[in-house]
Design a protein around this motif. Structure first.
Motif, short mmCIF file in Angstrom:
data_model
loop_
_atom_site.label_atom_id
_atom_site.label_comp_id
_atom_site.label_asym_id
_atom_site.label_seq_id
_atom_site.Cartn_x
_atom_site.Cartn_y
_atom_site.Cartn_z
N ASP A 171 0.81 -1.22 0.00
CA ASP A 171 0.00 0.00 0.00
C ASP A 171 0.84 1.27 0.00
N SER A 172 2.18 1.13 -0.12
CA SER A 172 3.02 2.31 0.10
C SER A 172 4.24 2.32 -0.81
N SER A 173 4.89 3.46 -0.83
CA SER A 173 6.14 3.59 -1.58
C SER A 173 7.21 2.66 -1.01
N VAL A 176 6.62 -0.64 -2.69
CA VAL A 176 7.05 -0.58 -4.09
C VAL A 176 8.58 -0.66 -4.16
N ALA A 177 9.25 0.09 -3.31
CA ALA A 177 10.72 0.06 -3.31
C ALA A 177 11.25 -1.32 -2.93
N THR A 178 10.60 -1.99 -1.99
CA THR A 178 11.00 -3.34 -1.60
C THR A 178 10.92 -4.28 -2.78
N GLY A 183 13.39 -7.21 -7.38
CA GLY A 183 13.18 -7.58 -8.77
C GLY A 183 11.89 -8.32 -9.03
N VAL A 184 10.85 -8.02 -8.20
CA VAL A 184 9.56 -8.71 -8.36
C VAL A 184 8.46 -7.70 -8.69
N GLU A 185 7.37 -8.19 -9.23
CA GLU A 185 6.25 -7.33 -9.59
C GLU A 185 5.52 -6.86 -8.33
N VAL A 186 4.95 -5.65 -8.41
CA VAL A 186 4.27 -5.09 -7.23
C VAL A 186 2.96 -4.43 -7.64
N SER A 202 4.62 6.45 -6.56
CA SER A 202 5.70 5.49 -6.41
C SER A 202 5.82 4.55 -7.61
N MET A 203 4.92 4.69 -8.57
CA MET A 203 4.98 3.95 -9.84
C MET A 203 4.95 2.42 -9.67
N PRO A 204 3.91 1.88 -9.02
CA PRO A 204 3.77 0.42 -8.94
C PRO A 204 3.43 -0.15 -10.31
N ASP A 205 3.48 -1.45 -10.44
CA ASP A 205 3.10 -2.09 -11.71
C ASP A 205 1.60 -2.01 -11.94
#
Length: 221
Positions: A171-173, A176-178, A183-186, A202-205
């Motif tokens: 639910d957070s930046s 997304v950073a994690t 190297g996994v989809e979020v 935060s530009m999630p997928d």
């Protein structure tokens, strides 16, 4: 069906709305220490990066960062949070039925939270979700917290899955950073806690309105 063999979930702001009990536990600790309290809105902007960060934000807001025993106050918060866990939190819509459906699909389901492990376990038990997960890690399970990818890497190695087979739901930046660091989809939900900012930045997928949308996408992918 989708290609994801493992789905990793954040906890606070993703599975459960816990901010009221987190804020109440902090206020319990502050009151016991004769310190000023915080509001629910303040807590909502400060949670998500672990208890130590949360307490730092509280003390900086009150300009008390050099006037208290930080470790003692943090331990007092932990004490009160264990008492509060599961008392004021609630599941977000469609979470339970979606997790139960995913459990039947034989995917590996895991939780990676920045909440301390005892608190994470207790709130999951309180809402009868603990049996749905293969692994649960808190912010003190490893030396580093999210957005460090150590927990995700550990889970991939343990369960023998590649980055392409892993989906992170948060639910957070920070989430997304994690995921990016691992190297996994979020995918993210828009209703959680993102330090007072829109999670879209935060530009999630993908952004999913709720867990029913997640389940539909996983079933149709």
């Amino acid at each position: 069906m989708s290609h994801f063999e493992m789905i990793i979930f954040d906890l606070d702001g993703t599975l459960l709305d816990t901010v009221e009990e987190v804020a109440s536990a902090m206020n319990d600790a502050l009151l016991e220490s004769d310190l000023p309290g915080i509001t629910l809105d303040q807590a909502r902007s400060w949670v998500g990066k672990g208890a130590a960060h949360f307490l730092t934000q509280v003390l900086e807001h009150h300009q008390l960062q050099h006037a208290v025993d930080f470790d003692a106050l943090l331990n007092l918060f932990y004490h009160h949070y264990e008492l509060r866990s599961g008392t004021l939190s609630q599941l977000y819509p469609h979470v339970r039925e979606s997790l139960e459906t995913l459990r039947k699909s034989k995917r590996k389901l895991c939780v990676v939270s920045n909440k301390f492990k005892r608190g994470t376990d207790k709130v999951l038990r309180a809402h009868r979700l603990d049996h749905l997960f293969d692994d649960v890690f808190g912010g003190d399970s490893f030396e580093q917290k999210k957005p460090d990818p150590v927990a995700v890497h550990f889970l991939m190695q343990k369960h023998g899955v590649s980055p392409e087979q892993v989906l992170f739901i948060g639910d957070s930046s920070t989430d997304v950073a994690t995921a990016r660091n691992a190297g996994v989809e979020v995918w993210v939900v828009p209703y959680g806690y993102n330090h007072g900012e829109a999670v879209e930045k935060s530009m999630p997928d993908s952004i999913i309105d709720d867990f029913s949308v997640m389940l539909h996408r996983l079933s149709c992918a």
